[in-house]
Design an enzyme around this catalytic site. Structure first.
Site, PDB file in Angstrom:
ATOM      1  N   GLY A 198       0.803  -1.206   0.000  1.00  0.00           N
ATOM      2  CA  GLY A 198       0.000   0.000   0.000  1.00  0.00           C
ATOM      3  C   GLY A 198       0.843   1.267   0.000  1.00  0.00           C
ATOM      4  CE  LYS A 244      -7.216   3.478  10.686  1.00  0.00           C
ATOM      5  NZ  LYS A 244      -6.193   2.439  10.450  1.00  0.00           N
ATOM      6  CB  THR A 248     -10.625   9.930  11.835  1.00  0.00           C
ATOM      7  OG1 THR A 248     -10.052   8.658  12.135  1.00  0.00           O
ATOM      8  CG2 THR A 248     -10.272  10.322  10.421  1.00  0.00           C
ATOM      9  CB  SER A 297      -6.752   8.006  11.555  1.00  0.00           C
ATOM     10  OG  SER A 297      -7.370   9.115  10.959  1.00  0.00           O
ATOM     11  CE1 TYR A 322      -9.440   4.559   7.955  1.00  0.00           C
ATOM     12  CE2 TYR A 322      -9.827   6.869   8.465  1.00  0.00           C
ATOM     13  CZ  TYR A 322      -8.954   5.821   8.251  1.00  0.00           C
ATOM     14  OH  TYR A 322      -7.601   6.030   8.347  1.00  0.00           O
TER      15      TYR A 322
END
Length: 346
Positions: A13, A160, A131, A129, A156
């Site tokens: 990735g 996390k 987030t 993240s 998403y």
């Protein structure tokens, strides 16, 4: 002399490939795994070209326990893992939450189980993240690690948050486990060699590949989601961090897990530049840095996006001895160099 073996999940990735390069250059033996659901085998070739070394690699799905277990059976000397393998598109997660909960949480649970089942002391560096902070209060900007974790604005982001909680509980339960969660902001750019970079499948979900694909003529125009946010120019503000700087922070985290005996067994670090840029400012930086005209228009706000967030990276600067210092124009030029190579543009 090897510094130890490190497993990198999601090694093909975007961030995984750059981190694999930095780990090898730092003296670690790396084994990579990926199922290529959102990546390309070409990244493995790029890693090997940059490092000049073959990469031990296994193609498998980390959310399949039997497949995943084969890695630890083949490489019982794994000392630490960096866990990137996850679905990562905010917008898609709003539309397909079950996909995100199943894939992101199952793969982490199996990694913890496989890392602790034989009682060996293994570390996990978790790809978290910003987030997890949700929509931060203005008085908490720039945001530090002690800012409150708020309800996530997307599935998403929730995966996390849940992953961090799972890791915290497991560190308490398993004395052999040591964890560093890296909460990073918005990775952009590509390796200076242009041998690896961000290669989204289909329509890009992240801003910079959409910018470079538009500049390359692949997309008709860049669509900026929302121009009515309460920011100086009406567009969202983010902390954009060079992917190579970010990758080096993962090496510093592995160093800390394996070499600093008196460190806490569960630690969290923000990884960012400490500077917020709006979407429109980033677009203008790209035009300035590359000299390429970039057609763009505004579209309605996108579900799950927050207004503004940028990091206070002082803890990582001090404790990990790491800092993101690459100028934004250099970062954007690296992204454009990568895009031109992929498209065969002179």
């Amino acid at each position: 002399m090897s510094k130890g073996r490190v497993l990198v999940t999601g090694a093909a990735g975007y961030i995984g490939s750059h981190t694999t390069v930095e780990l090898i250059n730092a003296g670690y033996d790396v084994v990579g795994v990926d199922n290529f659901s959102n990546s390309s085998p070409d990244m493995l070739k790029g890693i090997e070209q940059i490092t000049g070394r073959p990469l031990p690699f296994m193609e498998l799905d980390c959310s399949d326990r039997d497949q995943f277990a084969k890695v630890f059976e083949r490489y019982p000397d794994i000392a630490a893992s960096i866990h990137f393998a996850a679905c990562k598109a905010v917008g898609e997660s709003v539309q397909q939450p079950l996909k995100y909960f199943e894939n992101n949480l199952r793969s982490l649970l199996y990694l913890i189980e496989l890392s602790t089942r034989d009682g060996h002391g293994r570390g996990i560096v978790f790809s978290s993240s910003c987030t997890v902070y949700g929509e931060p209060d203005p008085e908490n900007l720039p945001i530090s690690e002690n800012a409150p974790v708020k309800p996530a604005t997307s599935p998403y982001g929730r995966t996390k948050q849940m992953s961090e909680e799972i890791l915290h509980d497991c560190v308490t339960a398993y004395p052999s486990l040591k964890v560093i969660a890296l909460r990073y902001f918005n990775p952009i750019g590509a390796h200076p060699s242009a041998l690896i970079g961000e290669m989204p499948l289909g329509v890009p979900q992240n801003l910079v590949p959409y910018i470079t694909q538009t500049a390359a003529g692949i997309r008709k125009e860049l669509r900026i989601f929302g121009n009515d946010y309460p920011t100086p120019d009406g567009t969202c503000i983010r902390d954009y961090i060079y992917v190579c700087d970010l990758a080096k922070a993962h090496v510093a985290a592995v160093d800390r897990i394996l070499q600093v005996k008196d460190s806490d067994r569960y630690e969290i670090f923000n990884l960012g530049t400490g500077t917020g840029l709006s979407v429109l400012e980033l677009v203008n930086h790209f035009i300035q840095a590359t000299g390429v005209n970039l057609p763009y228009s505004y579209a309605p706000r996108r579900a799950g996006d927050i207004v503004k967030v940028w990091a206070n990276p002082e803890k990582a600067n001090k404790v990990l001895g790491w800092k993101a210092g690459t100028p934004i124009d250099d970062v954007l030029r690296s992204a454009w160099k990568w895009e031109k190579k992929v498209r065969g543009i002179q």
